[in-house]
Structure formats: C-alpha cells, structure tokens
Scaffold this motif. Structure first.
Motif, mmCIF file in Angstrom:
data_model
loop_
_atom_site.group_PDB
_atom_site.id
_atom_site.type_symbol
_atom_site.label_atom_id
_atom_site.label_comp_id
_atom_site.label_asym_id
_atom_site.label_seq_id
_atom_site.Cartn_x
_atom_site.Cartn_y
_atom_site.Cartn_z
ATOM 1 N N UNK A 56 0.829 -1.211 0.000
ATOM 2 C CA UNK A 56 0.000 0.000 0.000
ATOM 3 C C UNK A 56 0.859 1.254 0.000
ATOM 4 N N UNK A 57 1.931 1.247 0.788
ATOM 5 C CA UNK A 57 2.829 2.403 0.812
ATOM 6 C C UNK A 57 3.500 2.596 -0.552
ATOM 7 N N UNK A 58 3.880 1.504 -1.187
ATOM 8 C CA UNK A 58 4.503 1.598 -2.516
ATOM 9 C C UNK A 58 3.529 2.171 -3.538
ATOM 10 N N UNK A 59 2.282 1.717 -3.492
ATOM 11 C CA UNK A 59 1.279 2.245 -4.429
ATOM 12 C C UNK A 59 1.056 3.731 -4.214
ATOM 13 N N UNK A 60 1.013 4.164 -2.961
ATOM 14 C CA UNK A 60 0.841 5.585 -2.685
ATOM 15 C C UNK A 60 2.031 6.385 -3.188
ATOM 16 N N UNK A 61 3.232 5.827 -3.031
ATOM 17 C CA UNK A 61 4.425 6.524 -3.504
ATOM 18 C C UNK A 61 4.390 6.659 -5.028
ATOM 19 N N UNK A 62 3.999 5.603 -5.708
ATOM 20 C CA UNK A 62 3.907 5.659 -7.175
ATOM 21 C C UNK A 62 2.876 6.698 -7.598
ATOM 22 N N UNK A 63 1.742 6.744 -6.911
ATOM 23 C CA UNK A 63 0.713 7.727 -7.244
ATOM 24 C C UNK A 63 1.214 9.147 -7.007
ATOM 25 N N UNK A 64 1.928 9.372 -5.932
ATOM 26 C CA UNK A 64 2.486 10.703 -5.667
ATOM 27 C C UNK A 64 3.520 11.089 -6.717
ATOM 28 N N UNK A 65 4.385 10.143 -7.063
ATOM 29 C CA UNK A 65 5.375 10.418 -8.113
ATOM 30 C C UNK A 65 4.692 10.710 -9.444
ATOM 31 N N UNK A 66 3.648 9.972 -9.743
ATOM 32 C CA UNK A 66 2.930 10.205 -10.993
ATOM 33 C C UNK A 66 2.286 11.593 -10.984
ATOM 34 N N UNK A 67 1.736 11.990 -9.849
ATOM 35 C CA UNK A 67 1.120 13.312 -9.757
ATOM 36 C C UNK A 67 2.162 14.406 -9.916
ATOM 37 N N UNK A 68 3.325 14.228 -9.303
ATOM 38 C CA UNK A 68 4.401 15.223 -9.437
ATOM 39 C C UNK A 68 4.893 15.270 -10.875
ATOM 40 N N UNK A 69 5.069 14.103 -11.491
ATOM 41 C CA UNK A 69 5.546 14.060 -12.872
ATOM 42 C C UNK A 69 4.548 14.724 -13.810
ATOM 43 N N UNK A 70 3.263 14.504 -13.568
ATOM 44 C CA UNK A 70 2.245 15.107 -14.431
ATOM 45 C C UNK A 70 2.169 16.617 -14.215
#
Length: 110
Positions: A56-70
């Motif tokens: 769950x923590x990894x998925x949240x990190x990926x989502x945050x990185x995706x939001x920052x990248x976008x």
C-alpha cells in the motif's frame, strides 16, 4: 458372590481411571503441539500483513510520483515510472493529474 462383584467393580474403576489419565496426557501433548503451530501461523500472518502495508505504501508513492511528474512535466520521473511499468498519459494544460496504475504485482512463491 459379592466379593467377586466388588473385585470386578474395582478393576473396572481402575481401568477407567487409567484410560482417563492417558487421555489427559494425550490432551496436554496435543495442546502443546497446537500452541507451536498457532505461533507459526501467527508469524506467517504477520508477514502477510506487513507485505500488504508495504504494498500500500509503494502504491501511494507511485501515485504521488505520478502526480508530481504530471504536474511538473518531469521527464526523469516519467522515465523512472515507465521503467517500472507505470505509463502516464499526456497531461493537457489545466487538467487534473492522472492516477497512475500500479505495476502488476508478482505472485508470491511459498
């Protein structure tokens, strides 16, 4: 005859007592073995729960990185996410950042 009958009852009572004692000992042995198995099951369940929390923590990190990248159009973060299986759609100006799909999970091996 009463003496024969009393002898028979005495031996029967002794036999029932011995069987009861044996069953008590068997119960103690089984309870001890069950406790050991229960501790092993609890340890495995704790590992499973920890894995779920990490996932769950990894998925949240990926989502945050995706939001920052976008939001920042950061090519390095996009490349990092794409290397690990998360592809971002192009973000038109003013649109909300997309939610990144997590990379497919590998099957756990026993």
């Amino acid at each position: 005859m009463d003496r024969d009958r009393l002898g028979w009852l005495g031996w029967t009572a002794t036999g029932v007592g011995v069987i009861t004692l044996v069953l008590v000992v068997v119960n103690i042995v089984l309870a001890t073995g069950n406790g050991a198995l229960q501790r092993e099951v609890n340890a495995r369940q704790q590992q499973i729960n920890e894995g779920i929390r990490v996932n769950n923590a990894s998925n949240q990190m990926v989502q945050l990185l995706a939001a920052v990248a976008a939001r920042t159009n950061d090519a390095e973060i996009r490349a990092l996410l794409e290397r690990h299986g998360t592809v971002l759609a192009p973000n038109p100006q003013g649109a909300q950042p997309p939610q990144a799909a997590p990379a497919p999970a590998e099957e756990a091996k026993p």
